[in-house]
Scaffold this motif. Structure first.
Motif, mmCIF file in Angstrom:
data_model
loop_
_atom_site.group_PDB
_atom_site.id
_atom_site.type_symbol
_atom_site.label_atom_id
_atom_site.label_comp_id
_atom_site.label_asym_id
_atom_site.label_seq_id
_atom_site.Cartn_x
_atom_site.Cartn_y
_atom_site.Cartn_z
ATOM 1 N N ASP A 31 0.805 -1.218 0.000
ATOM 2 C CA ASP A 31 0.000 0.000 0.000
ATOM 3 C C ASP A 31 0.837 1.266 0.000
ATOM 4 O O ASP A 31 0.300 2.369 0.096
ATOM 5 C CB ASP A 31 -0.971 0.001 1.193
ATOM 6 N N TYR A 32 2.132 1.114 -0.082
ATOM 7 C CA TYR A 32 3.007 2.282 -0.044
ATOM 8 C C TYR A 32 4.218 1.974 -0.896
ATOM 9 O O TYR A 32 4.814 0.899 -0.766
ATOM 10 C CB TYR A 32 3.414 2.569 1.408
ATOM 11 N N LEU A 34 7.863 3.505 -2.892
ATOM 12 C CA LEU A 34 8.910 4.514 -2.814
ATOM 13 C C LEU A 34 9.921 4.299 -3.931
ATOM 14 O O LEU A 34 10.107 3.183 -4.425
ATOM 15 C CB LEU A 34 9.667 4.419 -1.473
ATOM 16 N N TYR A 36 14.043 5.114 -4.594
ATOM 17 C CA TYR A 36 15.307 5.519 -4.015
ATOM 18 C C TYR A 36 16.330 5.623 -5.133
ATOM 19 O O TYR A 36 16.294 4.882 -6.111
ATOM 20 C CB TYR A 36 15.799 4.494 -2.985
ATOM 21 N N PHE A 46 16.292 8.562 -0.432
ATOM 22 C CA PHE A 46 14.872 8.639 -0.745
ATOM 23 C C PHE A 46 14.594 9.733 -1.768
ATOM 24 O O PHE A 46 15.112 10.852 -1.672
ATOM 25 C CB PHE A 46 14.074 8.910 0.532
ATOM 26 N N SER A 51 1.253 6.693 -1.900
ATOM 27 C CA SER A 51 0.422 5.713 -1.210
ATOM 28 C C SER A 51 -0.611 5.162 -2.192
ATOM 29 O O SER A 51 -0.894 5.774 -3.214
ATOM 30 C CB SER A 51 -0.271 6.325 0.002
ATOM 31 N N PHE A 89 16.070 2.420 -7.362
ATOM 32 C CA PHE A 89 15.379 1.274 -6.789
ATOM 33 C C PHE A 89 13.922 1.628 -6.514
ATOM 34 O O PHE A 89 13.619 2.679 -5.949
ATOM 35 C CB PHE A 89 16.028 0.839 -5.474
ATOM 36 N N SER A 96 3.348 1.111 6.201
ATOM 37 C CA SER A 96 4.422 2.099 6.179
ATOM 38 C C SER A 96 5.317 1.983 7.406
ATOM 39 O O SER A 96 4.846 1.795 8.517
ATOM 40 C CB SER A 96 3.837 3.494 6.130
ATOM 41 N N GLY A 97 6.598 2.105 7.191
ATOM 42 C CA GLY A 97 7.541 2.073 8.297
ATOM 43 C C GLY A 97 8.038 0.685 8.607
ATOM 44 O O GLY A 97 8.932 0.533 9.406
ATOM 45 N N TYR A 98 7.485 -0.324 7.962
ATOM 46 C CA TYR A 98 7.945 -1.674 8.191
ATOM 47 C C TYR A 98 8.813 -2.123 7.016
ATOM 48 O O TYR A 98 9.473 -1.345 6.390
ATOM 49 C CB TYR A 98 6.764 -2.611 8.458
ATOM 50 N N ALA A 99 8.876 -3.373 6.750
ATOM 51 C CA ALA A 99 9.813 -3.890 5.749
ATOM 52 C C ALA A 99 9.585 -3.258 4.387
ATOM 53 O O ALA A 99 8.448 -3.169 3.916
ATOM 54 C CB ALA A 99 9.661 -5.398 5.635
ATOM 55 N N LEU A 100 10.671 -2.823 3.770
ATOM 56 C CA LEU A 100 10.628 -2.389 2.384
ATOM 57 C C LEU A 100 11.097 -3.544 1.502
ATOM 58 O O LEU A 100 12.131 -4.149 1.774
ATOM 59 C CB LEU A 100 11.526 -1.172 2.169
ATOM 60 N N PHE A 102 12.456 -4.404 -2.101
ATOM 61 C CA PHE A 102 13.102 -3.682 -3.185
ATOM 62 C C PHE A 102 13.157 -4.503 -4.467
ATOM 63 O O PHE A 102 13.258 -5.736 -4.443
ATOM 64 C CB PHE A 102 14.543 -3.342 -2.795
#
Lengths: 112, 117
Positions: A31-32, A34, A36, A46, A51, A89, A96-100, A102
């Motif tokens: 749900d989020y 990003l 990099y 970043f 979202s 990447f 959000s704020g947990y595992a990304l 890639f």
């Protein structure tokens, strides 16, 4: 299993033109998202995020588009500059704020 | 304002040894995540620490362990090193914000390059 895929390992664009970097994902719980940028010998920096409640987010020369039905997002850089040359990447997370998670990255080269 | 710092920059170990990597988060951040980046790959999530507890763990064996201190800094420990543990280890910090702004970007340090011979 690779849940985030960047199928183009490299991309070359002329200065001033548009760079389009693509990313696909398989996990519908993401749900989020990003983007990099990474230079050699540095950690990822970043760039921009979006979202799942939006389909577009802009920040200066950078715009990210999200197509949830296609599970696809893209990063547009306009106009491209030589300093944009780096590895980009795509990352995604379920909360959000947990595992990304890639992708493998796309190496962008912007030539003068 | 210092960003995320990691030490050491480079490290060479032999198989079977143990290693400890250190990370100081960006000022104001209370959450630390660790990632492993093998050559030609994207970073892979190892685990995340918040309030001195491991909050989430990726698909890594128990040889990988961590710790978070009261000042929010963190350590990553790897036991019984294997050749395949050679990689760039990245630490990322973020702020665990509750409430109306749910999303927080993770800020990465420069990484520790671990070589296992």
């Amino acid at each position: 299993d690779q849940q985030v895929k960047q199928n183009s390992p490299s991309l070359s664009v002329q200065e001033g033109r548009i760079s389009i970097l693509n990313c696909d994902y398989t996990n519908s719980m993401f749900d989020y998202f990003l983007w990099y940028k990474k230079y050699p010998a540095e950690g990822p920096t970043f760039l921009i995020s979006i979202s799942s409640i939006k389909d577009k987010n802009e920040d200066g020369r950078f715009t990210v588009f999200l197509n949830k039905s296609a599970k696809h997002l893209s990063l547009h850089i306009v106009p491209s500059q030589p300093g944009d040359s780096a590895v980009y990447f795509c990352a995604a997370s379920e909360n959000s704020g947990y595992a990304l998670n890639f992708g493998k990255g796309t190496s962008l080269l912007v030539t003068p | 304002d210092a960003g995320v710092t990691q030490s050491p920059t480079h490290l060479i170990k032999t198989r079977g040894q143990q290693v400890t990597l250190r990370c100081s988060p960006k000022s104001g951040h209370d959450t630390v995540s660790w990632y492993q980046q093998a050559l030609g790959q994207g970073p892979q999530f190892i685990f995340q620490y918040y309030e001195e507890e491991e909050r989430q763990r990726g698909n890594f064996p128990d040889r990988f362990s961590g710790h978070q201190f009261p000042n929010y800094s963190s350590e990553l420990n790897v036991n019984a090193l294997l050749l395949g543990d050679s990689a760039l280890y990245l630490c990322a910090s973020s702020s665990d914000v509750r409430g109306e702004i749910p999303y927080n970007e993770q800020f990465f340090g420069p990484g520790t390059r671990l070589t296992v011979l």
